[in-house]
Design a protein around this motif. Structure first.
Motif, mmCIF file in Angstrom:
data_model
loop_
_atom_site.group_PDB
_atom_site.id
_atom_site.type_symbol
_atom_site.label_atom_id
_atom_site.label_comp_id
_atom_site.label_asym_id
_atom_site.label_seq_id
_atom_site.Cartn_x
_atom_site.Cartn_y
_atom_site.Cartn_z
ATOM 1 N N HIS A 47 0.867 -1.175 0.000
ATOM 2 C CA HIS A 47 0.000 0.000 0.000
ATOM 3 C C HIS A 47 0.905 1.226 0.000
ATOM 4 O O HIS A 47 2.089 1.129 0.313
ATOM 5 C CB HIS A 47 -0.898 0.004 1.238
ATOM 6 N N PHE A 48 0.346 2.377 -0.346
ATOM 7 C CA PHE A 48 1.170 3.578 -0.418
ATOM 8 C C PHE A 48 0.856 4.497 0.753
ATOM 9 O O PHE A 48 -0.284 4.911 0.935
ATOM 10 C CB PHE A 48 0.920 4.326 -1.728
ATOM 11 N N TYR A 49 1.888 4.794 1.549
ATOM 12 C CA TYR A 49 1.712 5.700 2.683
ATOM 13 C C TYR A 49 2.632 6.900 2.498
ATOM 14 O O TYR A 49 3.835 6.745 2.300
ATOM 15 C CB TYR A 49 2.089 5.014 4.010
ATOM 16 N N SER A 50 2.053 8.084 2.561
ATOM 17 C CA SER A 50 2.863 9.301 2.560
ATOM 18 C C SER A 50 2.188 10.325 3.445
ATOM 19 O O SER A 50 0.964 10.384 3.513
ATOM 20 C CB SER A 50 2.989 9.863 1.141
ATOM 21 N N GLU A 67 7.297 5.580 -5.525
ATOM 22 C CA GLU A 67 6.339 5.367 -4.436
ATOM 23 C C GLU A 67 6.920 4.499 -3.316
ATOM 24 O O GLU A 67 6.379 4.461 -2.217
ATOM 25 C CB GLU A 67 5.036 4.768 -4.979
ATOM 26 N N LEU A 103 -7.520 5.949 2.356
ATOM 27 C CA LEU A 103 -6.524 5.245 3.171
ATOM 28 C C LEU A 103 -6.235 3.858 2.604
ATOM 29 O O LEU A 103 -5.128 3.348 2.736
ATOM 30 C CB LEU A 103 -7.029 5.094 4.619
ATOM 31 N N TYR A 104 -7.240 3.250 1.958
ATOM 32 C CA TYR A 104 -7.125 1.840 1.586
ATOM 33 C C TYR A 104 -6.630 1.622 0.158
ATOM 34 O O TYR A 104 -5.840 0.714 -0.084
ATOM 35 C CB TYR A 104 -8.493 1.177 1.771
ATOM 36 N N VAL A 105 -7.097 2.429 -0.781
ATOM 37 C CA VAL A 105 -6.768 2.189 -2.199
ATOM 38 C C VAL A 105 -5.471 2.915 -2.546
ATOM 39 O O VAL A 105 -5.405 4.139 -2.482
ATOM 40 C CB VAL A 105 -7.916 2.671 -3.107
ATOM 41 N N PRO A 106 -4.410 2.155 -2.901
ATOM 42 C CA PRO A 106 -3.093 2.767 -3.088
ATOM 43 C C PRO A 106 -3.076 3.915 -4.108
ATOM 44 O O PRO A 106 -2.432 4.935 -3.876
ATOM 45 C CB PRO A 106 -2.234 1.599 -3.574
ATOM 46 N N ALA A 107 -3.799 3.749 -5.218
ATOM 47 C CA ALA A 107 -3.765 4.802 -6.237
ATOM 48 C C ALA A 107 -4.283 6.117 -5.653
ATOM 49 O O ALA A 107 -3.752 7.198 -5.934
ATOM 50 C CB ALA A 107 -4.598 4.388 -7.443
ATOM 51 N N SER A 154 -4.363 6.807 -2.299
ATOM 52 C CA SER A 154 -3.415 7.223 -1.253
ATOM 53 C C SER A 154 -2.317 8.056 -1.881
ATOM 54 O O SER A 154 -1.842 9.039 -1.316
ATOM 55 C CB SER A 154 -2.760 6.014 -0.586
ATOM 56 N N GLN A 155 -1.916 7.627 -3.065
ATOM 57 C CA GLN A 155 -0.795 8.288 -3.728
ATOM 58 C C GLN A 155 -1.183 9.669 -4.236
ATOM 59 O O GLN A 155 -0.421 10.613 -4.129
ATOM 60 C CB GLN A 155 -0.320 7.424 -4.891
ATOM 61 N N GLY A 196 -2.052 11.597 -0.572
ATOM 62 C CA GLY A 196 -0.984 11.714 0.430
ATOM 63 C C GLY A 196 -1.567 12.115 1.774
ATOM 64 O O GLY A 196 -2.668 11.705 2.131
ATOM 65 N N GLN A 197 -0.811 12.937 2.540
ATOM 66 C CA GLN A 197 -1.309 13.520 3.802
ATOM 67 C C GLN A 197 -1.950 12.485 4.701
ATOM 68 O O GLN A 197 -3.047 12.680 5.224
ATOM 69 C CB GLN A 197 -2.332 14.635 3.515
ATOM 70 N N ARG A 198 -1.265 11.363 4.900
ATOM 71 C CA ARG A 198 -1.898 10.260 5.602
ATOM 72 C C ARG A 198 -2.355 10.626 7.015
ATOM 73 O O ARG A 198 -3.410 10.197 7.464
ATOM 74 C CB ARG A 198 -0.962 9.051 5.664
#
Lengths: 216, 171
Positions: free
Chosen positions: A50-53, A168, B11-15, B17-18, B21-23
């Motif tokens: 998963h992608f976290y930023s 990423e 929060l869940y779907v990577p595309a 999230s990317q 950002g700003q998690r």
């Protein structure tokens, strides 16, 4: 209002079932989720991450100007270009990647420069007790005490599964701490600073444990 | 609810999230919305306990007529107004919906606790909680979508759709 309170029973049974699955559900919750998601397959990219930023965008970088700096309480501060770094003896580390929010990627193979080698090259000065790892995203920072930073497997990774790191995943370089949760693995790392003692990292300042050791 | 769904998806779907950002902030919005959704009914129940108690009774108790409703539940799916006639204030489908949504929301709240306070729980519990959280989220969203669909098919909903205002005949 004469019939049996079936709705209430259904609610209580469902809630109890949820608690039971949480506590001792084995692989059932994962099977439920993947059954519902079906062909979407957890909606993750094929590499399983998963992608976290914590900022709005992935830091840009330029191969010709990018440097990794080692400074602070050291005898010989370093400023290493990417080719210089990649030209060193790279160590390969294979470990399961665990995120605190409950997802994992099995057997991830990283290649990079051991942090211990960078510390030795810089000549750690007396009084240094920890390393501060700073991300080029301008917000993320985390610390390892000196003994942990020197442990085997702790590397500045340049490659993931045989290819250069993608943006990423922290390109061009990221910290990998194979025995800690993912939040210790500072992505887009650009600076290692030797400091007297550990400080408070990004997520640690927001409630996460200082101790990120994976508990199985 | 909308904040929960949107922030949860980010929060869940990577595309997503990317691109967002700003998690920390997305996560905070998700937790704050969850707290509001949990506290508002709790406060409401505390302040107006008798009404809430009565409503719970109406939703929870099943009468013989409800069994007939379940013998031909498909009629409601195609908008047969007869099938929506109620034995009490709520028909059997609405009672079932209320119980299932209540289970789903309770599951989301319960599983959210180990996800948020992960360091107090076993890693395996956090993982199972996350899987159940995602499962329950799908279920609740599907139930709400079904609820809206059936609400639009109901006589009141039909009137809303045809811009003739709310039905008054049945009141």
């Amino acid at each position: 209002m004469t019939g049996p309170a079936l709705g209430r029973r259904l609610f209580l049974a469902g809630t109890a079932g949820c608690l039971a699955l949480m506590a001792a559900g084995g692989g059932v919750p994962a099977a439920l989720r993947s059954w519902l998601e079906g062909p979407l397959g957890e909606l993750t990219p094929s590499d399983g991450f998963h992608f976290y930023s914590v900022t709005a965008s992935i830091p840009r970088w330029d191969r010709s100007t990018w440097r990794l700096v080692v400074d602070g309480l050291v005898a010989r501060p370093q400023s290493l270009g990417l080719d210089e770094l990649a030209g060193r003896a790279l160590t390969s580390v294979t470990a399961d990647f665990h995120c605190v929010s409950g997802w994992s990627v099995p057997s991830v193979r990283w290649e990079g420069v051991p942090v211990a080698d960078l510390l030795d090259a810089s000549g750690v000065a007396d009084g240094a007790g920890a390393v501060r790892f700073e991300s080029a995203d301008g917000a993320y920072v985390d610390y390892l005490d000196l003994a942990t930073a020197r442990r085997e497997g702790v590397i500045i990774a340049l490659r993931l599964r045989g290819a250069e790191l993608g943006g990423e995943r922290g390109a061009p370089a990221r910290l990998v701490v194979p025995f800690d949760y993912g939040y210790k693995g500072v992505k887009w790392v650009r600076r290692l600073t030797l400091v007297p003692r550990s400080g408070t990292g990004y997520w640690e300042a927001r409630g996460y444990d200082e101790d990120a050791r994976i508990r199985d | 609810m909308l904040v929960l769904v949107l922030s949860g998806v980010v929060l869940y779907v990577p595309a997503l999230s990317q691109s967002v950002g700003q998690r920390f902030w997305v996560r905070s919005a998700h937790l704050a919305a969850a707290a509001v959704l949990a506290l508002v009914p709790a406060v409401f129940a505390a302040v107006r306990w008798p009404e809430v108690r009565a409503l719970e009774g109406q939703l929870s108790r099943w009468e013989p007529a409800d069994r007939d409703w379940f013998l031909r539940p498909w009629r409601v799916l195609v908008g047969d107004a007869e099938a929506q006639l109620q034995s009490g204030r709520f028909n059997a489908g609405q009672k079932l919906f209320a119980a299932l949504v209540a289970v789903g929301l309770a599951a989301l709240l319960l599983t959210g606790i180990p996800m948020s306070w992960w360091s107090r729980f076993d890693a395996a519990v956090v993982t199972r909680s996350r899987d159940l959280h995602v499962t329950a989220a799908y279920a609740v969203v599907a139930l709400l979508a079904g609820h809206v669909y059936l609400a639009l098919l109901s006589p009141d909903g039909m009137h809303l759709l045809s811009r003739r205002g709310r039905s008054t005949e049945r009141r």
